[in-house]
Write a protein that holds these residues in place. Structure first.
Motif, PDB file in Angstrom:
ATOM      1  N   GLU A 139       5.327  -9.435 -17.018  1.00 57.55           N
ATOM      2  CA  GLU A 139       6.330  -8.440 -17.436  1.00 57.55           C
ATOM      3  C   GLU A 139       6.021  -7.035 -16.931  1.00 57.55           C
ATOM      4  OE1 GLU A 139       9.255  -9.196 -18.591  1.00 57.55           O
ATOM      5  OE2 GLU A 139       8.602 -11.280 -18.552  1.00 57.55           O
ATOM      6  N   ALA A 140       4.737  -6.673 -16.860  1.00 54.67           N
ATOM      7  CA  ALA A 140       4.385  -5.298 -16.496  1.00 54.67           C
ATOM      8  C   ALA A 140       4.197  -5.093 -14.993  1.00 54.67           C
ATOM      9  CB  ALA A 140       3.112  -4.878 -17.224  1.00 54.67           C
ATOM     10  N   TYR A 141       3.761  -6.114 -14.276  1.00 54.74           N
ATOM     11  CA  TYR A 141       3.402  -5.927 -12.873  1.00 54.74           C
ATOM     12  C   TYR A 141       4.365  -6.558 -11.872  1.00 54.74           C
ATOM     13  CZ  TYR A 141      -1.085  -3.862 -13.992  1.00 54.74           C
ATOM     14  OH  TYR A 141      -2.057  -3.020 -14.436  1.00 54.74           O
ATOM     15  N   ILE A 142       5.051  -7.627 -12.253  1.00 51.82           N
ATOM     16  CA  ILE A 142       5.895  -8.319 -11.274  1.00 51.82           C
ATOM     17  C   ILE A 142       7.207  -8.755 -11.917  1.00 51.82           C
ATOM     18  CG2 ILE A 142       4.817 -10.580 -11.607  1.00 51.82           C
ATOM     19  CD1 ILE A 142       4.982 -10.866  -8.460  1.00 51.82           C
ATOM     20  N   ASN A 143       7.811  -7.820 -12.621  1.00 50.24           N
ATOM     21  CA  ASN A 143       9.042  -8.089 -13.373  1.00 50.24           C
ATOM     22  C   ASN A 143      10.267  -8.290 -12.499  1.00 50.24           C
ATOM     23  OD1 ASN A 143       8.903  -5.425 -12.585  1.00 50.24           O
ATOM     24  ND2 ASN A 143       9.838  -4.623 -14.433  1.00 50.24           N
TER      25      ASN A 143
ATOM     26  N   VAL B 288       8.732   8.301  -0.625  1.00 56.35           N
ATOM     27  CA  VAL B 288       9.604   7.171  -0.321  1.00 56.35           C
ATOM     28  C   VAL B 288       9.774   6.387  -1.608  1.00 56.35           C
ATOM     29  CG1 VAL B 288       9.886   5.050   1.019  1.00 56.35           C
ATOM     30  CG2 VAL B 288       8.802   7.058   2.068  1.00 56.35           C
ATOM     31  N   GLN B 289      10.990   6.335  -2.101  1.00 59.34           N
ATOM     32  CA  GLN B 289      11.268   5.571  -3.315  1.00 59.34           C
ATOM     33  C   GLN B 289      11.966   4.275  -2.922  1.00 59.34           C
ATOM     34  OE1 GLN B 289      11.152   7.689  -6.997  1.00 59.34           O
ATOM     35  NE2 GLN B 289      12.725   9.010  -6.142  1.00 59.34           N
ATOM     36  N   THR B 290      11.535   3.202  -3.534  1.00 59.28           N
ATOM     37  CA  THR B 290      12.131   1.904  -3.247  1.00 59.28           C
ATOM     38  C   THR B 290      12.189   1.085  -4.529  1.00 59.28           C
ATOM     39  OG1 THR B 290      12.061  -0.004  -1.762  1.00 59.28           O
ATOM     40  CG2 THR B 290       9.954   0.764  -2.594  1.00 59.28           C
ATOM     41  N   ALA B 291      13.210   0.281  -4.632  1.00 59.42           N
ATOM     42  CA  ALA B 291      13.309  -0.603  -5.786  1.00 59.42           C
ATOM     43  C   ALA B 291      12.181  -1.627  -5.717  1.00 59.42           C
ATOM     44  CB  ALA B 291      14.664  -1.306  -5.794  1.00 59.42           C
ATOM     45  N   GLY B 292      11.606  -1.932  -6.858  1.00 58.65           N
ATOM     46  CA  GLY B 292      10.574  -2.960  -6.890  1.00 58.65           C
ATOM     47  C   GLY B 292       9.514  -2.687  -7.921  1.00 58.65           C
ATOM     48  N   SER B 293       8.738  -3.709  -8.179  1.00 55.04           N
ATOM     49  CA  SER B 293       7.669  -3.657  -9.177  1.00 55.04           C
ATOM     50  C   SER B 293       6.342  -3.245  -8.539  1.00 55.04           C
ATOM     51  CB  SER B 293       7.515  -5.041  -9.816  1.00 55.04           C
ATOM     52  OG  SER B 293       6.973  -5.958  -8.860  1.00 55.04           O
ATOM     53  N   HIS B 294       5.303  -3.237  -9.340  1.00 55.91           N
ATOM     54  CA  HIS B 294       3.948  -2.912  -8.884  1.00 55.91           C
ATOM     55  C   HIS B 294       3.477  -3.905  -7.823  1.00 55.91           C
ATOM     56  CE1 HIS B 294       0.183  -0.721  -9.585  1.00 55.91           C
ATOM     57  NE2 HIS B 294      -0.430  -1.872  -9.397  1.00 55.91           N
ATOM     58  N   GLU B 295       3.934  -5.119  -7.899  1.00 53.58           N
ATOM     59  CA  GLU B 295       3.510  -6.181  -6.982  1.00 53.58           C
ATOM     60  C   GLU B 295       4.578  -6.480  -5.934  1.00 53.58           C
ATOM     61  OE1 GLU B 295       0.566  -7.152  -6.804  1.00 53.58           O
ATOM     62  OE2 GLU B 295      -0.344  -6.931  -8.764  1.00 53.58           O
TER      63      GLU B 295
ATOM     64  N   ASP C 273       8.259  -0.121 -11.238  1.00 54.40           N
ATOM     65  CA  ASP C 273       6.838  -0.324 -11.547  1.00 54.40           C
ATOM     66  C   ASP C 273       6.556   0.183 -12.961  1.00 54.40           C
ATOM     67  OD1 ASP C 273       4.086  -0.398 -11.743  1.00 54.40           O
ATOM     68  OD2 ASP C 273       3.725   0.646  -9.862  1.00 54.40           O
ATOM     69  N   ILE C 274       6.287  -0.738 -13.869  1.00 57.00           N
ATOM     70  CA  ILE C 274       5.954  -0.358 -15.250  1.00 57.00           C
ATOM     71  C   ILE C 274       4.541  -0.830 -15.601  1.00 57.00           C
ATOM     72  CG2 ILE C 274       8.326  -0.208 -16.060  1.00 57.00           C
ATOM     73  CD1 ILE C 274       7.889  -3.013 -17.356  1.00 57.00           C
TER      74      ILE C 274
END
Length: 110
Positions: free
Chosen positions: A10-14, A84-91, A61-62
């Motif tokens: 939930e926190a790294y690869i949501n 550079v901002q991009t949609a996506g999670s920490h992973e 990224d949460i």
């Protein structure tokens, strides 16, 4: 240190499907705890370095609480830099490597 799968999921690869998340989790190695507690000795202030700097911020990224964000809390330490901002999670390297590759290209475009 290894986070339990439900927390990491939930926190790294949501932003990944369950199969991708499980495959990525199975590849992870334990993270040394001291990297969270030991001070990093930096010889020069990154903001004063003359080399070009970029910061890629994954907007979903949460991994850290939003009250303790990576951007702008850490990015501002670079001084003038390309954001550079991009949609996506920490992973993002697991969930969408093509998107991460594009962000890296944008970060170093000139």
């Amino acid at each position: 240190m290894v986070l339990p799968y439900p927390i990491w999921r939930e926190a790294y690869i949501n932003d990944a499907d369950a199969e991708t998340a499980q495959r990525a989790y199975d590849k992870l190695n334990p993270h040394p705890f001291k990297s969270f507690t030991d001070k990093l000795a930096v010889r020069a202030n990154p903001a004063e370095m003359s080399l070009p700097k970029s910061f890629i911020n994954c907007t979903e990224d949460i991994a850290l609480p939003h009250s303790f964000p990576l951007h702008p809390r850490l990015s501002e330490k670079l001084g003038l830099c390309r954001l550079v901002q991009t949609a996506g999670s920490h992973e993002l390297c697991f969930s969408n490597p093509a998107r991460l590759s594009q962000a890296i290209l944008e970060a170093g475009r000139d």
